[in-house]
Design a protein around this motif. Structure first.
Motif, PDB file in Angstrom:
ATOM      1  N   GLU A 120      65.803   3.812  62.564  1.00  0.00           N
ATOM      2  CA  GLU A 120      67.115   3.824  63.236  1.00  0.00           C
ATOM      3  C   GLU A 120      68.142   3.020  62.437  1.00  0.00           C
ATOM      4  O   GLU A 120      69.311   3.382  62.358  1.00  0.00           O
ATOM      5  N   ALA A 121      67.679   1.923  61.864  1.00  0.00           N
ATOM      6  CA  ALA A 121      68.600   1.060  61.112  1.00  0.00           C
ATOM      7  C   ALA A 121      69.192   1.802  59.926  1.00  0.00           C
ATOM      8  O   ALA A 121      70.377   1.679  59.617  1.00  0.00           O
ATOM      9  N   GLU A 122      68.351   2.580  59.283  1.00  0.00           N
ATOM     10  CA  GLU A 122      68.818   3.314  58.097  1.00  0.00           C
ATOM     11  C   GLU A 122      69.896   4.327  58.439  1.00  0.00           C
ATOM     12  O   GLU A 122      70.672   4.740  57.571  1.00  0.00           O
ATOM     13  N   LYS A 123      69.938   4.734  59.707  1.00  0.00           N
ATOM     14  CA  LYS A 123      70.952   5.719  60.115  1.00  0.00           C
ATOM     15  C   LYS A 123      72.309   5.084  60.392  1.00  0.00           C
ATOM     16  O   LYS A 123      73.302   5.785  60.591  1.00  0.00           O
ATOM     17  N   ILE A 159      68.930  -7.215  55.916  1.00  0.00           N
ATOM     18  CA  ILE A 159      69.545  -5.907  55.695  1.00  0.00           C
ATOM     19  C   ILE A 159      70.914  -6.118  55.074  1.00  0.00           C
ATOM     20  O   ILE A 159      71.652  -7.023  55.469  1.00  0.00           O
ATOM     21  N   ALA A 160      71.232  -5.285  54.106  1.00  0.00           N
ATOM     22  CA  ALA A 160      72.573  -5.310  53.527  1.00  0.00           C
ATOM     23  C   ALA A 160      73.302  -4.041  53.936  1.00  0.00           C
ATOM     24  O   ALA A 160      72.706  -2.967  54.010  1.00  0.00           O
ATOM     25  N   ALA A 161      74.590  -4.191  54.209  1.00  0.00           N
ATOM     26  CA  ALA A 161      75.402  -3.031  54.582  1.00  0.00           C
ATOM     27  C   ALA A 161      76.806  -3.236  54.054  1.00  0.00           C
ATOM     28  O   ALA A 161      77.154  -4.308  53.552  1.00  0.00           O
ATOM     29  N   GLU A 162      77.615  -2.175  54.199  1.00  0.00           N
ATOM     30  CA  GLU A 162      78.975  -2.222  53.650  1.00  0.00           C
ATOM     31  C   GLU A 162      79.843  -3.266  54.344  1.00  0.00           C
ATOM     32  O   GLU A 162      80.711  -3.869  53.727  1.00  0.00           O
ATOM     33  N   THR A 163      79.637  -3.442  55.649  1.00  0.00           N
ATOM     34  CA  THR A 163      80.423  -4.438  56.373  1.00  0.00           C
ATOM     35  C   THR A 163      79.471  -5.347  57.137  1.00  0.00           C
ATOM     36  O   THR A 163      78.294  -5.001  57.345  1.00  0.00           O
ATOM     37  N   GLU A 164      79.994  -6.478  57.587  1.00  0.00           N
ATOM     38  CA  GLU A 164      79.157  -7.401  58.339  1.00  0.00           C
ATOM     39  C   GLU A 164      78.739  -6.758  59.663  1.00  0.00           C
ATOM     40  O   GLU A 164      77.603  -6.904  60.113  1.00  0.00           O
ATOM     41  N   GLN A 165      79.668  -6.021  60.269  1.00  0.00           N
ATOM     42  CA  GLN A 165      79.356  -5.368  61.539  1.00  0.00           C
ATOM     43  C   GLN A 165      78.245  -4.339  61.350  1.00  0.00           C
ATOM     44  O   GLN A 165      77.318  -4.259  62.147  1.00  0.00           O
ATOM     45  N   ALA A 166      78.341  -3.574  60.266  1.00  0.00           N
ATOM     46  CA  ALA A 166      77.306  -2.565  60.011  1.00  0.00           C
ATOM     47  C   ALA A 166      75.962  -3.238  59.777  1.00  0.00           C
ATOM     48  O   ALA A 166      74.925  -2.766  60.256  1.00  0.00           O
ATOM     49  N   ALA A 167      75.968  -4.352  59.057  1.00  0.00           N
ATOM     50  CA  ALA A 167      74.713  -5.066  58.822  1.00  0.00           C
ATOM     51  C   ALA A 167      74.132  -5.573  60.137  1.00  0.00           C
ATOM     52  O   ALA A 167      72.929  -5.468  60.380  1.00  0.00           O
ATOM     53  N   ALA A 168      75.003  -6.097  61.000  1.00  0.00           N
ATOM     54  CA  ALA A 168      74.542  -6.598  62.300  1.00  0.00           C
ATOM     55  C   ALA A 168      74.023  -5.446  63.150  1.00  0.00           C
ATOM     56  O   ALA A 168      72.989  -5.570  63.818  1.00  0.00           O
ATOM     57  N   ASP A 169      74.726  -4.320  63.117  1.00  0.00           N
ATOM     58  CA  ASP A 169      74.279  -3.151  63.881  1.00  0.00           C
ATOM     59  C   ASP A 169      72.927  -2.673  63.386  1.00  0.00           C
ATOM     60  O   ASP A 169      72.054  -2.309  64.170  1.00  0.00           O
ATOM     61  N   ALA A 170      72.764  -2.654  62.075  1.00  0.00           N
ATOM     62  CA  ALA A 170      71.496  -2.185  61.512  1.00  0.00           C
ATOM     63  C   ALA A 170      70.363  -3.131  61.900  1.00  0.00           C
ATOM     64  O   ALA A 170      69.261  -2.681  62.242  1.00  0.00           O
ATOM     65  N   VAL A 171      70.628  -4.431  61.864  1.00  0.00           N
ATOM     66  CA  VAL A 171      69.596  -5.396  62.269  1.00  0.00           C
ATOM     67  C   VAL A 171      69.224  -5.173  63.733  1.00  0.00           C
ATOM     68  O   VAL A 171      68.045  -5.187  64.101  1.00  0.00           O
ATOM     69  N   ALA A 172      70.232  -4.899  64.551  1.00  0.00           N
ATOM     70  CA  ALA A 172      69.958  -4.670  65.973  1.00  0.00           C
ATOM     71  C   ALA A 172      69.174  -3.376  66.190  1.00  0.00           C
ATOM     72  O   ALA A 172      68.520  -3.209  67.215  1.00  0.00           O
ATOM     73  N   ALA A 173      69.232  -2.453  65.219  1.00  0.00           N
ATOM     74  CA  ALA A 173      68.544  -1.171  65.376  1.00  0.00           C
ATOM     75  C   ALA A 173      67.114  -1.189  64.820  1.00  0.00           C
ATOM     76  O   ALA A 173      66.369  -0.235  64.988  1.00  0.00           O
ATOM     77  N   VAL A 174      66.746  -2.297  64.158  1.00  0.00           N
ATOM     78  CA  VAL A 174      65.384  -2.390  63.621  1.00  0.00           C
ATOM     79  C   VAL A 174      64.415  -2.579  64.784  1.00  0.00           C
ATOM     80  O   VAL A 174      64.710  -3.295  65.739  1.00  0.00           O
ATOM     81  N   ARG A 175      63.269  -1.930  64.701  1.00  0.00           N
ATOM     82  CA  ARG A 175      62.231  -2.151  65.718  1.00  0.00           C
ATOM     83  C   ARG A 175      61.097  -2.932  65.073  1.00  0.00           C
ATOM     84  O   ARG A 175      60.426  -2.422  64.173  1.00  0.00           O
ATOM     85  N   VAL A 176      60.915  -4.157  65.502  1.00  0.00           N
ATOM     86  CA  VAL A 176      59.842  -4.979  64.957  1.00  0.00           C
ATOM     87  C   VAL A 176      58.766  -5.116  66.023  1.00  0.00           C
ATOM     88  O   VAL A 176      59.048  -5.598  67.126  1.00  0.00           O
ATOM     89  N   ASP A 177      57.574  -4.673  65.710  1.00  0.00           N
ATOM     90  CA  ASP A 177      56.469  -4.803  66.653  1.00  0.00           C
ATOM     91  C   ASP A 177      55.733  -6.099  66.331  1.00  0.00           C
ATOM     92  O   ASP A 177      55.143  -6.246  65.263  1.00  0.00           O
ATOM     93  N   MET A 178      55.815  -7.032  67.246  1.00  0.00           N
ATOM     94  CA  MET A 178      55.205  -8.344  66.996  1.00  0.00           C
ATOM     95  C   MET A 178      54.173  -8.675  68.051  1.00  0.00           C
ATOM     96  O   MET A 178      54.293  -8.280  69.203  1.00  0.00           O
ATOM     97  N   GLU A 179      53.204  -9.444  67.619  1.00  0.00           N
ATOM     98  CA  GLU A 179      52.150  -9.881  68.519  1.00  0.00           C
ATOM     99  C   GLU A 179      52.331 -11.384  68.713  1.00  0.00           C
ATOM    100  O   GLU A 179      52.370 -12.138  67.743  1.00  0.00           O
ATOM    101  N   LEU A 180      52.467 -11.763  69.959  1.00  0.00           N
ATOM    102  CA  LEU A 180      52.684 -13.179  70.261  1.00  0.00           C
ATOM    103  C   LEU A 180      51.411 -13.990  70.013  1.00  0.00           C
ATOM    104  O   LEU A 180      50.328 -13.597  70.429  1.00  0.00           O
ATOM    105  N   LEU A 181      51.546 -15.117  69.353  1.00  0.00           N
ATOM    106  CA  LEU A 181      50.401 -15.996  69.099  1.00  0.00           C
ATOM    107  C   LEU A 181      50.602 -17.297  69.874  1.00  0.00           C
ATOM    108  O   LEU A 181      51.726 -17.619  70.280  1.00  0.00           O
TER     109      LEU A 181
END
Ligand code: FES
Ligand code: FES
Lengths: 226, 804
Positions: B56-59, B98-120
């Protein structure tokens, strides 16, 4: 049972209702996230050795939610330090961002981007505003002055700037542009402030280096010279 | 000796840029086509990343690239700090960028990343981790720290049961040392005080978050970073990026506050460079937000501790037994614990001491040095205990401190091996401060009530080591006669990069307006200098500038002798000329001598260099070789003993027993910093350090939610540094101004104790207003004051951490 609203990333935390324990003892007050309703759920799961997915933490990401206002940029005429610029600015852009990133005036600093520190202070007319918390489209009718516009056109320092130098007021200097702008605004409104008035007027500008005393000395010195 | 520059005020060359907005910090870097970098911070205090879904982030329009943990260098030690990690050990730890053309785009892309994490499993309270079945912050490891093997250490249930709820359990320590016979000391003591206490951790919150920018060009990586140090930060940053130091061009002209949190380099500074490399060198800016700064910007270590101090009738400390458990954060952190023990020795000069410490890992922000790391917590924890002893002995609180404080210059003892110090004038500082503050008369008002306000008085003392040696000095005199002092010290805001450079000008007899300082980036050809931390700059870099200036002076004389006849010893320096002693008509200007140096070549213009200087200095001196007369040398001056910076402070407060509010009415601090170089600069540090100390004493603290491991004081308004409205109207200062024995001009540092003296003085003053009530917890917040004033129990358990 307490009801919690939808998660709002701008409202990170609020003090939860004081929890009570059986037996009437009061637990150490602690803050709880608005969106978490069962304080002990996670702890219980961890202690019983069951591995859970990170989804319980999904709502507590450290980055703000994706912006839903990818609105189209609109032309705005903005007057900064006496120069009028016609620029394309989206409606949700802050003035701090516009002047730093579109106009290249990097003297105005962003210390917190959330209205806490005053590093981003600029003048709108004669009034100080936090440019990080002001939308650019809101100030298109007003003359904006940033720290770069405080010295005279010939580069002559404003008395406040000179006095700050004389008193070695700045330390790291990151809060200084905001301190300069606020002090200039104060002396415009009140050319002979008492130290208490100055202190109050400056109180929206934090300085982590703790140079308050030296900034105040600078303001009192500048007031003598203006 | 009458100096031309030393002890005089001057205008530092960078200060005008600070008031006009021309000063450029890392985030002010701009370049055409600049991309913006954002990172994804761990949403949990300890978790393993199972999967990262970028689809999703790449989009997101403007998305350029992502950098993942397996693309960056990982630390060799499990208690090291990664740039990006797939096992997050604290909330907000960067996992991907993540790097993007604008700061907003970078923030949006970070928000669109799905990280599956296991709580320890995670832990926020060190004592909890030491419980027999307590959780470990890292897999199988809960104890680490400088000089301590990382390990799993648990105390027995018996240790905890014996201690009860109010006392620190004294389980097996990770570190222990002692000297003298403490049992005998306690047996002979007229009074013994024994207390357990807690010191909170707190954020550095430099006004400038640790933003950074980078690009690659011509095979070199260019980085704009926010750091307290320039030369000293360079090799470490190159290492993080994975290049050799000569491939790194590093700019750090201004630093918007560090306080130890930006002592040298740090992992986030390397991030834009690594992302830029993926984008073929395209300029990248990482703007770090206030929140991210809080989560990743280090913090002062907290403590849970216990001390037992024994005094004779005169207040002399016969024995001290101290045990501290340090909250180390999620990495090997900073050895604050060591400094608690060493500062107790230098400040109190006890006849016997046992010191024990156990630094414990927690899933909280990595801890770094913060102004007086360990020493200032020691002051806040131990100074109130001195007051208690004085009260029980029925002697004045100042008298008790005078009975122990080191004075008279040399002779004081340092460390468990009781080594020498280069100078210590704490006793003189106390005496001078007491007189200026009028302690004897004024403290009689202690406890006087006016309406709801009660008057209180306090004294604080603090210490930090204040100098090092073995670094290099580099300067040159160009054929226009101008002196260029090259200084690799950073620009933290103390102006000491400039004041220490004045030593070179003083030695050579220069007018200050004929001196140019070369600083702020590796392109200025910097010598290998120590970083601007640890109160060391004044001592260390006055020595390097001194030896470089002495080298230049010798070369000037040799050139004059070779040109005009006679021996070098026949010549002296006078008004920027090198002249024959007794006959000033024979001589040449520095400008002429510089020209001659270029013609002569060899060691005179930098083509031949001393063998013992650092490779960085060699590279810098070689780069400027042939442009003038070069003065270059390693500081091989003798240094025997520890250099102590010491300070004593006096505070007057009104404590409102109905609201808990504390008004600081008066403040006076005396610094033992050797010969004063720059009085106004020192004044700014004394007062600024005090403001920071007032925050440390009464409001600043980390709060982690123990249930979720989330930090709850992420903003400035929550972390509560002091504002204009909190400072006293009077902030007096002075200096002992007696020279240090091991610096050619008598200088030593001072930055850190200025905070600890203020914070401990304020805590003892609040205590005094409340009849000597001991809080045994820092900060002393309003609620605690109210509870104490009304005789109510505090709302927290004695050893609880993360209280509000
Ligand atoms: S940056 Fe605007 S108030 Fe802090
Ligand atoms: S001068 Fe550093 S924050 Fe004010």
């Amino acid at each position: 049972m307490t009801k919690y609203g939808p998660y709002d990333p701008t409202l990170d935390y609020a003090p939860g209702p004081a929890p009570t324990r059986k037996g009437g003892g009061v637990e150490t007050p602690s803050w709880k996230p608005l969106h978490m309703s069962r304080r002990n759920f996670l702890r219980g799961v961890v202690c019983s050795g069951v591995v859970i997915g990170g989804s319980a933490y999904l709502f507590s990401t450290t980055t703000p939610a994706r912006s839903d206002t990818r609105a189209v940029e609109r032309l705005v005429r903005l007057t900064v330090n006496g120069r009028t610029h016609s620029i394309e600015v989206p409606p949700n852009e802050t003035l701090a961002h516009t002047i730093r990133y579109r106009l290249g005036l990097t003297g105005t600093k962003i210390g917190c981007n959330q209205g806490e520190c005053g590093a981003c202070t600029v003048l709108a007319g004669d009034t100080t505003i936090y440019s990080c918390s002001t939308l650019t489209h809101r100030v298109r009718e007003v003359d904006i002055t940033t720290v770069e516009g405080i010295a005279g056109p010939d580069g002559a320092l404003h008395p406040v700037q000179q006095a700050f130098i004389d008193e070695i007021a700045p330390q790291c200097g990151f809060c200084t542009p905001g301190q300069v702008v606020t002090a200039v605004a104060l002396l415009k409104k009140n050319p002979k402030p008492t130290i208490e008035e100055a202190r109050l007027a400056m109180s929206g500008n934090l300085c982590r280096c703790g140079a308050y005393d030296h900034y105040l000395r600078g303001i009192m010195k500048a007031a003598e010279r203006v | 000796m009458a100096y031309k520059l030393i002890g005089k005020n001057f205008t530092p060359p960078d200060i005008e840029a600070k008031v006009t907005g021309a000063a450029t910090y890392a985030e002010d870097f701009r370049a055409d086509g600049m991309a913006h970098v954002k990172f994804y911070g761990s949403p949990m205090p300890h978790g393993r990343v199972n999967n990262i879904d970028l689809s999703e982030a790449e989009k997101v329009p403007g998305f350029l690239t992502a950098l993942l943990p397996d693309e960056v260098k990982q630390p060799e030690s499990p208690v090291g700090q990664a740039i990006l990690s797939d096992e997050a050990v604290y909330f907000g730890q960067p996992i991907l960028a993540i790097a993007a053309e604008t700061e907003q785009a970078a923030a949006d892309a970070v928000a669109a990343v799905r990280v599956d994490m296991e709580l320890l499993p995670f832990v926020t309270n060190p004592l909890e981790s030491l419980q027999p079945d307590g959780p470990n912050a890292l897999n199988g490891i809960n104890v680490a720290g400088q000089g301590i093997d990382f390990q799993e250490l648990k105390w027995s249930g018996r240790d905890f049961a014996l201690a009860g709820e109010e006392t620190l359990p004294l389980g097996t320590p990770a570190l222990e040392w002692s000297f003298g016979d403490i049992e005998a000391g306690f047996a002979n003591a007229a009074v013994i005080v024994e207390e357990s206490f807690v010191h909170a951790s707190n954020a550095h919150h430099a006004m400038e978050p640790r933003s950074a920018a980078a690009y690659w060009e011509g095979g070199k990586c260019h980085v704009w970073g926010s750091t307290q140090s320039t030369a000293f930060a360079q090799p470490g940053l190159a290492n993080l990026i994975g290049i050799s130091p000569s491939e790194l061009v590093f700019v750090s002209e201004f630093c918007g506050g560090g306080f130890g949190g930006k002592a040298t380099t740090y992992p986030l500074m390397a991030l834009p460079a690594l992302v830029s490399r993926k984008l073929n060198g395209r300029p990248c800016l990482l703007r770090v937000s206030r929140n991210e700064e809080y989560n990743n910007g280090y913090a002062r270590a907290g403590f849970q501790g216990w001390a037992k101090l024994g005094f004779n009738n005169e207040g002399r400390m016969l024995a001290a037994d101290i045990y501290v458990v340090q909250d180390l954060g999620s990495t090997s952190g900073f050895p604050d614990f060591n400094n608690v023990g060493s500062s107790a020795i230098i400040v109190f000069q006890p006849e016997a001491i046992r010191f024990r410490a156990t630094p414990v890992l927690t899933n909280t922000v990595p801890k770094g040095a913060q102004r007086g790391p360990g020493e200032n917590q020691a002051a806040n924890m131990l100074e109130p205990l001195l007051d208690k002893a004085a009260r029980e002995l029925g002697i004045d609180r100042l008298a008790l401190r005078l009975a122990n404080a080191p004075g008279g210059g040399v002779g004081a003892k340092y460390g468990p091996d009781q080594g020498p110090v280069t100078s210590a004038y704490l006793r003189e500082a106390l005496e001078k401060g007491a007189e200026a503050f009028n302690w004897e008369e004024r403290s009689k008002q202690s406890g006087v009530r006016n309406g709801s306000k009660v008057r209180g008085y306090g004294i604080g003392q603090a210490y930090h080591t204040a100098g090092s040696n073995g670094f290099d000095g580099l300067l040159r005199i160009t054929p226009d006669g101008i002196l260029h002092v090259h200084t690799g010290v950073g620009n933290l805001g103390t102006f000491s990069y400039a004041s220490t450079s004045r030593i070179a000008a003083e030695v050579l007899g220069y007018d200050w307006d004929r001196v140019v300082l070369e600083y702020g980036g590796t392109t200025r050809h910097l010598p290998w200098n120590l970083g601007q931390f640890g109160s060391n700059t004044n001592f260390t870099m006055t020595r390097t500038n001194y030896v470089a200036a002495m080298d230049a002076a010798q070369k000037l004389k040799e050139i004059a002798a070779a040109t005009l006849g006679g021996n070098a010893e026949d010549y002296e320096l006078k008004e920027e000329r090198v002249v024959k002693t007794g006959d000033e008509s024979v001589g040449m200007s520095f400008a002429e001598a510089a020209q001659k140096a270029i013609e002569t070549g060899g060691r005179y213009d930098g083509h031949e260099l001393p063998e013992d200087i650092n490779p960085m200095t060699v590279a810098s001196a070689s780069a400027i070789a042939g442009t003038g007369l070069i003065g270059v040398a390693k500081d091989n001056l003798p240094k025997e003993g520890t250099v102590p910076a010491l300070a004593a402070a006096f505070v007057e407060v009104d404590v409102d027993v109905e609201t808990g509010k504390v008004d600081i009415l008066d403040y006076h601090c005396v610094a033992d910093c050797g010969t004063v170089i720059h009085p106004m600069g020192l004044a700014a540090q004394v007062r600024g350090g005090a403001v920071m100390g007032f925050g440390l004493a009464t409001s600043e603290r980390h709060v982690y939610d123990p249930q979720y491991g989330r930090p709850n004081a992420q903003s400035l308004y929550q972390a509560k540094p002091k504002t204009y409205l909190d400072i006293p109207t009077q902030m007096g200062w002075s200096a002992v101004d007696l020279p240090d024995s091991q610096n050619p001009l008598g200088m030593k540092g001072i930055g850190e104790p200025l905070e600890g003296a203020a914070s401990s003085a304020l805590i003892t003053a609040i205590s005094d207003a409340l009849g000597g009530h001991l809080f045994n917890r820092t900060p002393v917040v309003t609620d605690m004051i109210l509870n104490a004033a009304e005789g109510r129990p505090q709302s927290h358990k004695p050893l609880a951490t993360n209280t509000v």
